[in-house]
Design a protein around this motif. Structure first.
Motif, PDB file in Angstrom:
ATOM      1  N   SER A 179      -2.902  -5.161  -1.970  1.00  0.00           N
ATOM      2  CA  SER A 179      -2.033  -5.045  -0.798  1.00  0.00           C
ATOM      3  C   SER A 179      -2.612  -5.747   0.425  1.00  0.00           C
TER       4      SER A 179
ATOM      5  N   ALA B  48       0.783  -7.940  -0.016  1.00  0.00           N
ATOM      6  CA  ALA B  48       1.858  -7.154   0.602  1.00  0.00           C
ATOM      7  C   ALA B  48       2.177  -7.682   2.001  1.00  0.00           C
TER       8      ALA B  48
ATOM      9  N   ARG C 217      -4.960   1.045   0.685  1.00  0.00           N
ATOM     10  CA  ARG C 217      -5.036  -0.221  -0.045  1.00  0.00           C
ATOM     11  C   ARG C 217      -4.560   0.031  -1.466  1.00  0.00           C
TER      12      ARG C 217
END
Length: 159
Positions: free
Chosen positions: A64, A68, A79
């Motif tokens: 992430s 992300a 995370r």
């Protein structure tokens, strides 16, 4: 040369030599004069994690921090990590409170949080493949999973 020339190491006048003390002094001198580079130490730790020849590597497929989209105003976002080794997927959430993970397809497993040369923190994945760890990893870490006869080690990451 004769047997009594003192070169065979059996001279009764020689003092007893402490090999352990010499080794300790040599290690201390080497640490000061020629320390092991941290990158080399990390490679050694990672190589040791693979000491079981049947170990499969679970590759990082999602992080992430990298993959992300950031959410505006969000703070203390956990995370999220996803690792894959063949048909096995390991999803892990890393927070200030620790780790939360799940194996897919679900299965029980022994999970170790590896962090350097010390023994890993043991965790247990239940029948649904869920596992938790109370302390977040400090520094580089990896997970070693033992399920049935399989051993899987994730890539090393920095927490």
């Amino acid at each position: 040369m004769s047997d009594d020339d003192g070169l065979d190491g059996n001279d009764p006048d020689e003092e007893e030599f402490d090999v352990g003390l010499l080794e300790e002094e040599l290690r201390a001198a080497t640490a000061i004069l020629d320390p092991v580079p941290s990158a080399l130490r990390q490679l050694a730790v990672e190589a040791y994690a693979l000491h079981d020849l049947d170990t499969r590597i679970a590759e990082l497929t999602f992080d992430s921090l990298v993959d992300a989209l950031p959410v505006r105003g969000a703070t203390d976002v956990p995370r999220m990590l996803t690792f894959r080794a063949g048909e096995l997927t390991v999803d892990v959430e890393v927070t200030e409170d620790g780790l939360l993970g799940q194996l897919m397809p679900p299965r029980p497993a022994r999970v170790e949080v590896l962090s350097g040369p010390h023994a890993g923190v043991p965790l247990t994945a239940d029948e649904l493949g869920r596992f938790t760890g109370e302390a977040p990893p400090a520094g580089p870490f990896a997970l070693r999973l033992r399920t049935g006869g399989d051993v899987v080690v994730t890539e090393w990451l920095r927490a």
